[in-house]
Design an enzyme around this catalytic site. Structure first.
Site, PDB file in Angstrom:
ATOM      1  CD  GLU A 193      -3.046  -1.262   0.025  1.00 49.61           C
ATOM      2  OE1 GLU A 193      -3.016   0.307  -0.335  1.00 49.61           O
ATOM      3  OE2 GLU A 193      -4.019  -1.879  -0.205  1.00 49.61           O
ATOM      4  CB  SER A 471     -52.190 -23.801  40.027  1.00 44.79           C
ATOM      5  OG  SER A 471     -53.281 -23.684  39.731  1.00 44.79           O
TER       6      SER A 471
END
Length: 776
Positions: A193, A471
């Site tokens: 690069e 319940s």
């Protein structure tokens, strides 16, 4: 005439020269002023850009997300884990299947595993890299040994990262320092690069000129002339728009960056900033995270071909994505390897071997989106007690949770596999379910499923669906009563007969049993195990609604509870997590044990910030709780939960309770073994009716989960002050073991029956019982 012409001509020429000379000073003054203004504006703009550059670069340069980890898997002789669960967890942690020699890989041959760990920095110390061998037999580890590395009887695998708390811009990265990365990475990056990185001052005019010429000749952009510094500026400060203004700003800021900071500082920042891929909505930045994302390995352990691939992807992470476009990625990688060879970074033979290797990318990312959104949601709510959201998003904290991936997998499977089988047709499609699993003794949340789609990150029913519990309230009613042993025992007769309450405003309330039947007097333990409504309401009214409310609050309910009698039939609403909280107290013999999802939080450097230790508070008499536990075991053996044993092995002792609300709108089951507590809920988001009860809806989900997980049965420790007696519960009298209707029941000392009854044929029954015992 001639004279006059000659005399007139010289007068006109000076006139023209005089006019030109008058314009030129004005023009140059204007241009000078314009340039001066331009220089002032440029200087001001440079000052502004300089401030932008320095303010972003100094201090905290990156917002690093917090990382959320599952509990580490500990391997040793006798460890409880199945071969399938071990392989799933290895995959979840980013281990690759191979020969088990390279760090982060494993080999499986039947039920034998060879695993090369990567090592990990835990809050209590570093776990070094090791190579281990083990065998799985009967869901247990056998033949455990360390092949390479420091010998140890217990080895912890690197915990799986199960999610993160990300910045608003969704960037993710693992920060690395320049001296920590392999030297081949930055040299390769510069060779490809920016060959003159250490020589230029931020921009490379010759490179820009060559790129412009190449682009003009091609008629399109085929080459870039940006330096690494310019690329960093573009990614760090600017947008990606292709305009002259942005390019000018990029050049100016690059020069300023080079004036302020050292080359190595710029290079290190580039290594952490560069964009290298996408994971859903989350962007992968920096080589540190990319090495884990693509290879499941630490950056320092990458080989030549892997470094070449990552460097090659800088040019276009999407275009060269190795998972989507392996051919492109291979071609680009090999080109980078050739660049490395030409630059003298690697010798020709090594380059040739590297070009011949496969990409070596893991099948799926080792770091992906939050894998368990419902669980992460609960973690974030627990963290909110001690940490600001902005710190969680940016400080790089490491959050070690209690999630058990094997338990979570079983919980998700139980929901997704069972739910489509419940009900029928459109009703089944409308059903939703949640499952909360905790460690029975510690209250650690091991798994959490928020809906029929475990990956859905929206409404979290496990936390936010507050529904009537039906319940499920009954054990707390009877616990409140059994704490008065002079009034109530497990054999106390309670009346299963209808009645009517009339209130001051003239309204009437007449509770009924679910099946509409009435049975007269029944022993308390049977009323609970068979979930009769009428006895529960009578006992609740007898001891007082306020007393039941106090019990629920003591066990962890932190929301207001109505004091209406209907509360005794479960009209009070709770989330599944809250139900798990109160049932945790029943499982731990009356200790309020706050649910925990977090064990420890450290900063990015591993320094401990918070430790979340076990906290317990005794809120009920253990003797009374033991009696309730007995009745809940009876529920599984003889009562409303007995169908669980169609799925769960009969030898696994369990305790639990079903819950159903009107029209089957809510189906609940809560229960526990010796190791795990789980709460399941099934219902509809629109609160519509279903055809399900607690036994036909939530219990199948719960049972499917329990059947998958290796665990021990529930065998409660008998607390001080409790003794067991053989009794005839129908007659509330002590009896002999081999008499008809004899049952071994626990009593708080002094509350056992005083009457004794005998039975004929005792010797014959004893002999028969002795022979039966030989063959059991």
């Amino acid at each position: 005439m001639k004279k006059s012409k000659a005399s007139s001509s010289p007068r006109r020429k000076p006139s023209r020269r005089s006019s030109n000379n008058g314009r030129r000073p004005w023009f140059w003054r204007f241009m000078f002023r314009l340039c001066a203004i331009g220089l002032v504006l440029l200087a001001g703009w440079m000052v502004y850009l300089d401030a932008v550059v320095t303010s972003r670069f100094e201090g905290r340069r990156f917002e690093v997300p917090s990382r959320v980890y599952a509990r580490p898997l500990e391997l040793f002789d006798g460890a409880s884990v199945s071969a399938g669960a071990l392989e799933r967890e290895l995959s979840l942690s980013g281990f690759r299947k191979g020969d088990g020699r390279k760090s982060g890989s494993y080999q499986r041959t039947g039920n034998r595993f060879v695993i090369s760990t990567r090592g990990f920095s835990f809050p209590d110390g570093d776990e070094p890299r090791r190579r281990i061998s083990l065998m799985i037999s009967g869901d247990r580890v056998q033949g455990f040994s360390v092949i390479e590395g420091d010998n140890a009887p217990i080895v912890r695998l690197e915990p799986a990262q199960i999610g993160g708390i990300y910045p608003a811009h969704k960037e993710d990265r693992v920060l690395v320092q320049l001296d920590e990365v392999p030297a081949l990475l930055p040299t390769t990056l510069m060779a490809v690069e920016d060959r003159n990185f250490y020589d230029h001052f931020g921009i490379a005019p010759l490179s820009i000129g060559r790129a412009m010429l190449a682009n003009i000749q091609a008629g399109r952009i085929v080459q870039g002339g940006s330096t690494l510094t310019q690329q960093l500026v573009k990614n760090f400060f600017l947008t990606r728009e292709q305009t002259l203004v942005r390019k000018a700003n990029e050049a100016l800021m690059s020069v300023l960056l080079e004036l302020h900071y050292e080359k190595d500082d710029i290079l290190e920042t580039y290594l952490n900033e560069v964009y290298l891929g996408q994971a859903g909505t989350r962007s992968i930045h920096g080589f540190g995270l990319a090495s884990q994302f693509y290879f499941g390995e630490s950056l320092k352990d990458l080989d030549v071909h892997q470094i070449a691939l990552l460097v090659g992807m800088v040019k276009g992470p999407s275009y060269y994505n190795p998972r989507r476009h392996p051919e492109r990625a291979t071609e680009r990688r090999n080109l980078v390897i050739s660049e490395m060879e030409q630059a003298g970074l690697i010798e020709p033979g090594r380059a040739s071997r590297a070009r011949g290797l496969p990409l070596g990318v893991s099948e799926r990312p080792s770091y992906s989106e939050n894998r368990y959104p419902a669980y992460i949601d609960l973690v974030r709510r627990h963290l909110a007690r001690d940490y600001k959201e902005e710190d969680l998003r940016s400080e790089g904290l490491r959050i070690f949770t209690t999630l058990n991936p094997a338990i979570q997998y079983a919980a998700e499977y139980a929901v997704t596999d069972t739910l489509p089988r419940l009900g029928g047709g459109q009703n089944a499609e409308a059903l939703e379910a949640t499952l909360v699993v905790t460690a029975k003794d510690s209250g650690e949340v091991l798994a959490l499923v928020g809906g029929r789609d475990p990956q859905f990150a929206g409404f979290n029913r496990a936390l936010d669906a507050n529904r009537p519990i039906g319940s499920l309230i009954k054990p707390f009613i009877y616990l409140s009563a059994l704490q008065e042993p002079e009034r109530y025992t497990l054999t106390t007769p309670v009346l299963d007969k209808s009645f009517t309450l009339e209130f001051d405003d003239g309204k009437r309330w007449q509770p009924k049993n679910y099946d509409g039947e009435e049975r007269g007097e029944v022993p308390l333990h049977k009323a609970l195990s068979h979930s009769y409504n009428l006895p529960a309401v009578r006992v609740g009214l007898d001891i007082g609604v306020d007393r039941v409310q106090e019990t629920l609050t003591a066990f962890g309910v932190d929301t207001p509870i109505s004091r209406y009698p209907s509360m005794l039939l479960g009209s009070v609403s709770m989330s599944p997590v809250t139900v798990a909280q109160i049932y945790q107290g029943l499982a731990t013999s009356g200790f309020n044990t706050p649910l925990r999802t977090i064990r420890e939080v450290t900063d990015a450097g591993g320094e401990a910030l918070s430790r979340y230790s076990l906290e317990v508070e005794q809120v009920a008499d253990p003797a009374a709780v033991h009696l309730v536990q007995y009745a809940m075991q009876e529920t599984m053996q003889e009562g409303t939960g007995r169908s669980a044993y169609y799925t769960v092995p009969e030898e696994l002792s369990l305790a639990g309770k079903t819950g159903t609300t009107d029209d089957g709108r809510d189906s609940w089951f809560a229960g526990f073994s010796g190791d795990l507590l789980a709460v399941a809920w099934v219902g509809r988001d629109d609160n519509g009716p279903t055809s399900l009860t607690g036994a036909s809806g939530a219990l199948p989900v719960w049972s499917r989960f329990m059947a998958q997980v290796p665990q021990h049965g529930f065998s409660p420790v008998v607390p001080d002050g409790v003794s067991y007696h053989w009794v005839n519960s129908e007659q509330q009298a002590l009896t002999d073991e081999y008499c008809d209707n004899a049952r071994l029941l626990p009593y708080i000392a002094g509350s056992e029956p005083t009457q004794t009854i005998s039975c004929s044929g005792t010797l014959e029954r004893r002999i028969r019982g002795w022979f039966e015992g030989l063959f059991q």
